[in-house]
Design a protein around this motif. Structure first.
Motif, mmCIF file in Angstrom:
data_model
loop_
_atom_site.group_PDB
_atom_site.id
_atom_site.type_symbol
_atom_site.label_atom_id
_atom_site.label_comp_id
_atom_site.label_asym_id
_atom_site.label_seq_id
_atom_site.Cartn_x
_atom_site.Cartn_y
_atom_site.Cartn_z
ATOM 1 N N GLN A 64 0.828 -1.203 0.000
ATOM 2 C CA GLN A 64 0.000 0.000 0.000
ATOM 3 C C GLN A 64 0.866 1.258 0.000
ATOM 4 O O GLN A 64 0.557 2.222 -0.710
ATOM 5 C CB GLN A 64 -0.948 0.004 1.197
ATOM 6 N N ARG A 65 1.953 1.257 0.759
ATOM 7 C CA ARG A 65 2.850 2.419 0.754
ATOM 8 C C ARG A 65 3.465 2.633 -0.622
ATOM 9 O O ARG A 65 3.613 3.768 -1.079
ATOM 10 C CB ARG A 65 3.946 2.263 1.816
ATOM 11 N N HIS A 68 0.858 4.260 -2.774
ATOM 12 C CA HIS A 68 0.727 5.677 -2.428
ATOM 13 C C HIS A 68 1.884 6.471 -3.004
ATOM 14 O O HIS A 68 1.683 7.572 -3.539
ATOM 15 C CB HIS A 68 0.687 5.857 -0.915
ATOM 16 N N GLN A 72 1.838 9.657 -5.596
ATOM 17 C CA GLN A 72 2.540 10.904 -5.299
ATOM 18 C C GLN A 72 3.521 11.261 -6.413
ATOM 19 O O GLN A 72 3.634 12.433 -6.792
ATOM 20 C CB GLN A 72 3.263 10.785 -3.960
ATOM 21 N N GLU A 99 -4.951 -0.746 -4.283
ATOM 22 C CA GLU A 99 -5.586 0.541 -4.037
ATOM 23 C C GLU A 99 -6.395 0.883 -5.285
ATOM 24 O O GLU A 99 -6.028 0.466 -6.385
ATOM 25 C CB GLU A 99 -4.535 1.632 -3.792
ATOM 26 N N GLU A 158 2.439 12.803 4.023
ATOM 27 C CA GLU A 158 1.102 12.600 3.452
ATOM 28 C C GLU A 158 0.190 13.720 3.942
ATOM 29 O O GLU A 158 0.129 13.997 5.130
ATOM 30 C CB GLU A 158 0.553 11.235 3.855
ATOM 31 N N TRP A 164 -5.937 8.072 3.298
ATOM 32 C CA TRP A 164 -5.482 6.683 3.323
ATOM 33 C C TRP A 164 -5.546 6.076 4.715
ATOM 34 O O TRP A 164 -4.874 5.082 4.996
ATOM 35 C CB TRP A 164 -4.060 6.584 2.779
ATOM 36 N N GLN A 168 0.714 5.453 6.732
ATOM 37 C CA GLN A 168 1.538 6.454 6.049
ATOM 38 C C GLN A 168 2.908 5.898 5.755
ATOM 39 O O GLN A 168 3.368 5.015 6.316
ATOM 40 C CB GLN A 168 1.685 7.695 6.904
#
Length: 168
Positions: A64-65, A68, A72, A99, A158, A164, A168
């Motif tokens: 998941q990180r 993300h 970004q 995601e 974040e 989310w 983080q």
């Protein structure tokens, strides 16, 4: 047990919470079952089950990180060449749907330059849906991006845990 659950979770966009909790629970039960089969005592069985569960949960959080960070990077790349006040679209389609895919717009609020540091404060939107047929829900966030050689990179923490959750 865990493989079918993971496959089902990966095929349902927006089901990362199901995948996280279901995968961790399945891993804990699977680890406990394996430990029980090899004849471990109750304490050892529990320990193995909890260890496997923690490992699966850590792996999902890592994935998941990374998702993300990819979002970004897309936002930073769209924002980098823009002057103050200009607007550009951004989007991300995840290779592994841990995601949901997202899209939105980004604009530059101000430029921050000092010596060799070149940064921009941005406002960006995220249009997210749980299902393709739904109208997107738009959220707005602020962040900073900075030039790193030829690339623009995310330069702030974040912007909101609401987006989310606490991850983080």
């Amino acid at each position: 047990m865990l493989a079918p659950l993971a496959l089902v979770g990966l095929t349902l966009p927006g089901c990362s919470e199901l995948l996280t909790e279901g995968g961790a629970a399945g891993a804990g039960l699977g680890g406990a079952a394996i430990a029980d089969v090899v004849g471990a005592g109750a304490t050892t069985t529990t320990g193995i089950g909890l260890g496997v569960q923690a490992g699966v949960r850590a792996g999902l959080h890592y994935a998941q990180r990374r998702a993300h960070a990819a979002a970004q990077d897309r936002i930073a790349a769209a924002a980098g060449p823009l002057p103050v006040g200009a607007v550009a679209a951004w989007s991300i389609t995840h290779k592994v749907p841990i995601e949901p895919d997202e899209r939105g717009e980004v604009t530059i609020v101000r430029v921050i330059e000092a010596g060799s540091i070149h940064c921009k404060e941005i406002v960006f939107s995220v249009d997210a849906t749980s299902r393709p047929e739904e109208m997107p829900r738009r959220g707005f966030y602020t962040a900073y991006v900075c030039r790193d050689g030829q690339a623009w990179r995310w330069a702030s923490a974040e912007p909101a845990t609401e987006r989310w959750g606490s991850l983080q």
